[in-house]
Scaffold this motif. Sequence first.
Motif, PDB file in Angstrom:
ATOM      1  N   GLY A 202       0.806  -1.212   0.000  1.00 34.75           N
ATOM      2  CA  GLY A 202       0.000   0.000   0.000  1.00 34.75           C
ATOM      3  C   GLY A 202       0.841   1.264   0.000  1.00 34.75           C
ATOM      4  N   ASP A 203       0.149   2.389   0.095  1.00 36.38           N
ATOM      5  CA  ASP A 203       0.817   3.690   0.049  1.00 36.38           C
ATOM      6  C   ASP A 203       1.076   4.270   1.428  1.00 36.38           C
ATOM      7  N   ASP A 204       0.522   3.645   2.469  1.00 34.77           N
ATOM      8  CA  ASP A 204       0.657   4.174   3.827  1.00 34.77           C
ATOM      9  C   ASP A 204       1.218   3.105   4.765  1.00 34.77           C
ATOM     10  N   ALA A 205       1.892   3.563   5.808  1.00 40.78           N
ATOM     11  CA  ALA A 205       2.393   2.641   6.825  1.00 40.78           C
ATOM     12  C   ALA A 205       1.219   1.979   7.546  1.00 40.78           C
ATOM     13  N   VAL A 206       1.417   0.734   7.992  1.00 42.65           N
ATOM     14  CA  VAL A 206       0.372  -0.020   8.683  1.00 42.65           C
ATOM     15  C   VAL A 206       0.899  -0.482  10.041  1.00 42.65           C
ATOM     16  N   ALA A 207       0.153  -0.190  11.097  1.00 50.75           N
ATOM     17  CA  ALA A 207       0.505  -0.650  12.440  1.00 50.75           C
ATOM     18  C   ALA A 207       0.071  -2.105  12.579  1.00 50.75           C
ATOM     19  N   LEU A 208       1.029  -2.999  12.867  1.00 50.67           N
ATOM     20  CA  LEU A 208       0.744  -4.431  12.921  1.00 50.67           C
ATOM     21  C   LEU A 208       0.618  -4.968  14.345  1.00 50.67           C
ATOM     22  N   ALA A 209       0.705  -4.124  15.339  1.00 52.98           N
ATOM     23  CA  ALA A 209       0.614  -4.599  16.723  1.00 52.98           C
ATOM     24  C   ALA A 209      -0.684  -5.372  16.943  1.00 52.98           C
ATOM     25  N   GLY A 210      -0.555  -6.576  17.469  1.00 54.38           N
ATOM     26  CA  GLY A 210      -1.734  -7.402  17.731  1.00 54.38           C
ATOM     27  C   GLY A 210      -2.179  -8.240  16.561  1.00 54.38           C
ATOM     28  N   TRP A 211      -1.599  -8.023  15.373  1.00 54.91           N
ATOM     29  CA  TRP A 211      -1.904  -8.874  14.229  1.00 54.91           C
ATOM     30  C   TRP A 211      -1.279 -10.247  14.468  1.00 54.91           C
ATOM     31  N   THR A 212      -1.751 -11.251  13.752  1.00 54.72           N
ATOM     32  CA  THR A 212      -1.238 -12.610  13.956  1.00 54.72           C
ATOM     33  C   THR A 212      -0.927 -13.297  12.632  1.00 54.72           C
ATOM     34  N   LEU A 213       0.059 -14.176  12.692  1.00 53.25           N
ATOM     35  CA  LEU A 213       0.327 -15.132  11.625  1.00 53.25           C
ATOM     36  C   LEU A 213       0.033 -16.516  12.191  1.00 53.25           C
ATOM     37  N   THR A 214      -0.736 -17.324  11.469  1.00 48.66           N
ATOM     38  CA  THR A 214      -1.092 -18.656  11.934  1.00 48.66           C
ATOM     39  C   THR A 214      -0.826 -19.664  10.826  1.00 48.66           C
ATOM     40  N   ASP A 215      -0.164 -20.777  11.190  1.00 44.74           N
ATOM     41  CA  ASP A 215       0.062 -21.812  10.191  1.00 44.74           C
ATOM     42  C   ASP A 215      -1.111 -22.777  10.159  1.00 44.74           C
ATOM     43  N   ALA A 216      -1.057 -23.775   9.273  1.00 44.27           N
ATOM     44  CA  ALA A 216      -2.178 -24.688   9.082  1.00 44.27           C
ATOM     45  C   ALA A 216      -2.473 -25.516  10.326  1.00 44.27           C
ATOM     46  N   ALA A 217      -1.467 -25.747  11.169  1.00 44.34           N
ATOM     47  CA  ALA A 217      -1.646 -26.550  12.379  1.00 44.34           C
ATOM     48  C   ALA A 217      -2.143 -25.718  13.552  1.00 44.34           C
ATOM     49  N   GLY A 218      -2.240 -24.400  13.377  1.00 47.71           N
ATOM     50  CA  GLY A 218      -2.782 -23.559  14.436  1.00 47.71           C
ATOM     51  C   GLY A 218      -1.761 -22.842  15.288  1.00 47.71           C
ATOM     52  N   PHE A 219      -0.453 -22.997  15.000  1.00 49.64           N
ATOM     53  CA  PHE A 219       0.548 -22.252  15.752  1.00 49.64           C
ATOM     54  C   PHE A 219       0.456 -20.773  15.368  1.00 49.64           C
ATOM     55  N   GLU A 220       0.533 -19.919  16.370  1.00 47.83           N
ATOM     56  CA  GLU A 220       0.253 -18.496  16.151  1.00 47.83           C
ATOM     57  C   GLU A 220       1.416 -17.621  16.603  1.00 47.83           C
ATOM     58  N   PHE A 221       1.766 -16.661  15.752  1.00 43.27           N
ATOM     59  CA  PHE A 221       2.723 -15.617  16.102  1.00 43.27           C
ATOM     60  C   PHE A 221       1.957 -14.304  16.211  1.00 43.27           C
ATOM     61  N   VAL A 222       2.189 -13.575  17.299  1.00 41.30           N
ATOM     62  CA  VAL A 222       1.520 -12.283  17.504  1.00 41.30           C
ATOM     63  C   VAL A 222       2.546 -11.172  17.309  1.00 41.30           C
ATOM     64  N   PHE A 223       2.252 -10.240  16.423  1.00 42.95           N
ATOM     65  CA  PHE A 223       3.151  -9.111  16.197  1.00 42.95           C
ATOM     66  C   PHE A 223       3.188  -8.241  17.453  1.00 42.95           C
ATOM     67  N   PRO A 224       4.380  -7.923  17.942  1.00 41.79           N
ATOM     68  CA  PRO A 224       4.491  -7.175  19.204  1.00 41.79           C
ATOM     69  C   PRO A 224       4.052  -5.719  19.075  1.00 41.79           C
ATOM     70  N   ASP A 225       3.798  -5.108  20.232  1.00 38.95           N
ATOM     71  CA  ASP A 225       3.445  -3.687  20.272  1.00 38.95           C
ATOM     72  C   ASP A 225       4.531  -2.852  19.603  1.00 38.95           C
ATOM     73  N   GLY A 226       4.092  -1.846  18.886  1.00 40.75           N
ATOM     74  CA  GLY A 226       5.033  -0.939  18.237  1.00 40.75           C
ATOM     75  C   GLY A 226       5.474  -1.364  16.852  1.00 40.75           C
ATOM     76  N   THR A 227       5.002  -2.541  16.401  1.00 39.69           N
ATOM     77  CA  THR A 227       5.393  -3.004  15.067  1.00 39.69           C
ATOM     78  C   THR A 227       4.662  -2.206  13.993  1.00 39.69           C
ATOM     79  N   THR A 228       5.416  -1.595  13.105  1.00 39.32           N
ATOM     80  CA  THR A 228       4.846  -0.825  11.995  1.00 39.32           C
ATOM     81  C   THR A 228       5.549  -1.225  10.705  1.00 39.32           C
ATOM     82  N   LEU A 229       4.772  -1.411   9.659  1.00 36.49           N
ATOM     83  CA  LEU A 229       5.319  -1.783   8.359  1.00 36.49           C
ATOM     84  C   LEU A 229       5.128  -0.615   7.393  1.00 36.49           C
ATOM     85  N   ALA A 230       6.215   0.003   7.007  1.00 40.56           N
ATOM     86  CA  ALA A 230       6.154   1.172   6.130  1.00 40.56           C
ATOM     87  C   ALA A 230       5.734   0.768   4.719  1.00 40.56           C
TER      88      ALA A 230
END
Length: 335
Positions: A257-285
């Motif tokens: 996209g054209d704008d930065a996105v705050a990813l805090a609290g977003w998650t990545l989950t694999d097919a087996a259900g293991f979850e990674f939570v993006f930490p506070d302050g994570t921003t993707l320019a």
Amino acid sequence: MDRPAVVALVCCLLLLLAGCTVAPGGSVVDPDAGTATAPPGSGGTAVTASVPADGVEVTVVEVVDGDTVRIAYANGTTDTARLLGVDTPEVFGDNTPGEFEGVPDTEAGRACLDEYGERASAYAENRLAGEEVVIAFDANEPRRGYFDRLLVYVHHDGGSFNYALVDRGLARVYDSSFERGDAFYAAEERAMAAGRGLWSCRDGTPAPAGDGETVAPPSATATATGEGVVIARIHADADGDDAANLNDEYVVVRNRGDDAVALAGWTLTDAAGFEFVFPDGTTLAAGETLTVHVGSGDDTATDLYWGRSRPTLNNGGETVTLRDAGGTVVAERST
């Protein structure tokens, strides 16, 4: 020894001989008796997350399927427990699409439910097998159900596993009078609205079969706050021995996209259900990437670490899902 102490000792011995279990906080639970009584002043139980004061600590010794487990009490006795309020698709029998609102009674609909039955079982296996959990009962439901199985809520790692199954779209809520129904139905409605998990089966498209096929793949611009955020790459097969090179298993997220996105609290989950939570302050320019490594390390602006102690991404075929902080699917990618 004074009389009260003698009485207490005798009572404890009788309880042990009877195969009863002492719950956290001092309440006593017989697996075949009525609902455990919480000790005075223990307070109430939160609807979805708090561990009940009158719960019983047990160990999950076997995962039968997504909603059924074998448990062992501290005294060594075992039992079979069926999770209250939820119903995952069948693994050992035929699925009935009519039980899952909106899923068509077609070969594709049944195949999709079959896949999510396997996913729910894998999620339960990865999260519960061998783990110490707390089980609790419901005042509105009998102690035992069909096949003489205990009917329980399972609490693990600070939350309700029953609720997590519904929230992730790995189970439906079955109609009953259980006390936590309102919260579970609300979670089910959100999962339906987002097309999460088994609710993606409502378009009749088969679920991923391990060869990269996807089910109802969501748009990478599913939400306004996550517009343009995609899963750019899944690198599941680390160089050499996966177990010795965990950080070469990784997922790359890109902001198109054209704008930065705050990813805090977003998650990545694999097919087996293991979850990674993006930490506070994570921003993707805008235009930038962020790599999430399976192993451990020091987080930077470009690299984050899942903290897993063993290989996680499946070399033979993997599906990773990105969700925003509200649980809405933003992007999904398969290998």
